[in-house]
Design a protein around this motif. Structure first.
Motif, short mmCIF file in Angstrom:
data_model
loop_
_atom_site.label_atom_id
_atom_site.label_comp_id
_atom_site.label_asym_id
_atom_site.label_seq_id
_atom_site.Cartn_x
_atom_site.Cartn_y
_atom_site.Cartn_z
N THR A 138 4.48 -2.85 -1.32
CA THR A 138 3.60 -2.74 -0.33
C THR A 138 2.70 -1.62 -0.29
O THR A 138 1.77 -1.69 0.37
N LEU A 139 3.06 -0.72 -0.96
CA LEU A 139 2.15 0.65 -1.23
C LEU A 139 0.71 -0.02 -1.72
O LEU A 139 -0.29 0.45 -1.04
N PHE A 140 0.81 -0.74 -2.63
CA PHE A 140 -0.47 -1.41 -3.55
C PHE A 140 -0.91 -2.67 -2.64
O PHE A 140 -1.94 -2.75 -2.51
N ARG A 141 -0.34 -3.10 -1.78
CA ARG A 141 -0.72 -4.17 -1.03
C ARG A 141 -1.74 -3.69 0.14
O ARG A 141 -2.63 -4.19 0.32
N ALA A 142 -1.40 -2.34 0.71
CA ALA A 142 -2.03 -1.96 1.72
C ALA A 142 -3.43 -1.24 1.04
O ALA A 142 -4.33 -1.29 1.79
N LEU A 143 -3.07 -0.50 -0.22
CA LEU A 143 -4.30 0.01 -0.99
C LEU A 143 -5.26 -1.17 -1.16
O LEU A 143 -6.73 -0.97 -0.99
#
Length: 198
Positions: A138-143
């Motif tokens: 989800t870190l990369f989803r937000a980015l």
């Protein structure tokens, strides 16, 4: 190199002996995989006799899940710290890619073997690992959601392609040619598609 002592706090680890067992287990799992590591191996390496090991650790499955989660917790902290240094969306993405590549390409890393050893584990363990990995991603989803991408670009496909490249980096990067930061910059350059350029 990040050690299990760095990743697991005193309340979570329950004392020095348990932290030492977790450190040793992480190294054995990273070297030999889930299937190739037995509780006897861990006990012998830790100098803990038979039943005494189960005083500290419930089971091999529980131990593998705990070590895997701790490894992802530390990776998440590292990436979050790197991203927080930047405000511009592309710079934030590049910082995240650099941090993940530093972990992926570190030959002493315990994190990536934990993340990548899903095929050998029992189904309930695999479900727990996948759930935690999905939360990590989800870190990369937000980015990716923050990027000024063209409106016709599917962000889910974009994110999965990006993560596939990053997570397989150890298979295709030639050691010594480029630093993780230089590789991340190249990857972001390839993946950069501004909305203004269509």
């Amino acid at each position: 190199m990040t050690t299990m002592d760095d990743r697991i706090s005193e309340p979570e680890a329950g004392g020095t002996r348990r932290r030492a067992i977790l450190e040793i287990a992480a190294r054995l799992f990273a070297q030999k995989g889930y299937r190739g590591t037995s509780m006897r191996d861990i006990g012998e390496a830790a100098g803990v006799q038979g039943g005494s090991l189960y005083h500290h650790i419930k089971s091999k499955d529980a131990l593998f899940v705990e070590v895997h989660h701790a490894a992802l917790d530390e990776a998440e902290r590292r990436i979050t710290r790197a991203v927080e240094q930047h405000s511009q969306p592309w710079a934030r993405l590049e910082a995240a890619c650099t941090s993940l590549l530093e972990i992926q390409l570190d030959p002493a890393s315990l994190t990536m073997p934990m993340m990548n050893d899903f095929r050998e584990v029992p189904a309930p363990v695999r479900a727990a690992l996948i759930e935690r990995r999905d939360r990590f991603e989800t870190l990369f989803r937000a980015l990716v959601d923050d990027l000024p991408l063209p409106p016709n670009m599917d962000r889910s496909i974009y994110r999965n392609l990006l993560l596939s490249q990053l997570n397989s980096a150890a298979d295709w990067v030639r050691p010594g040619r480029l630093t993780p930061q230089e590789i991340a910059a190249q990857i972001v350059r390839v993946f950069r598609h501004d909305a203004s350029t269509g």
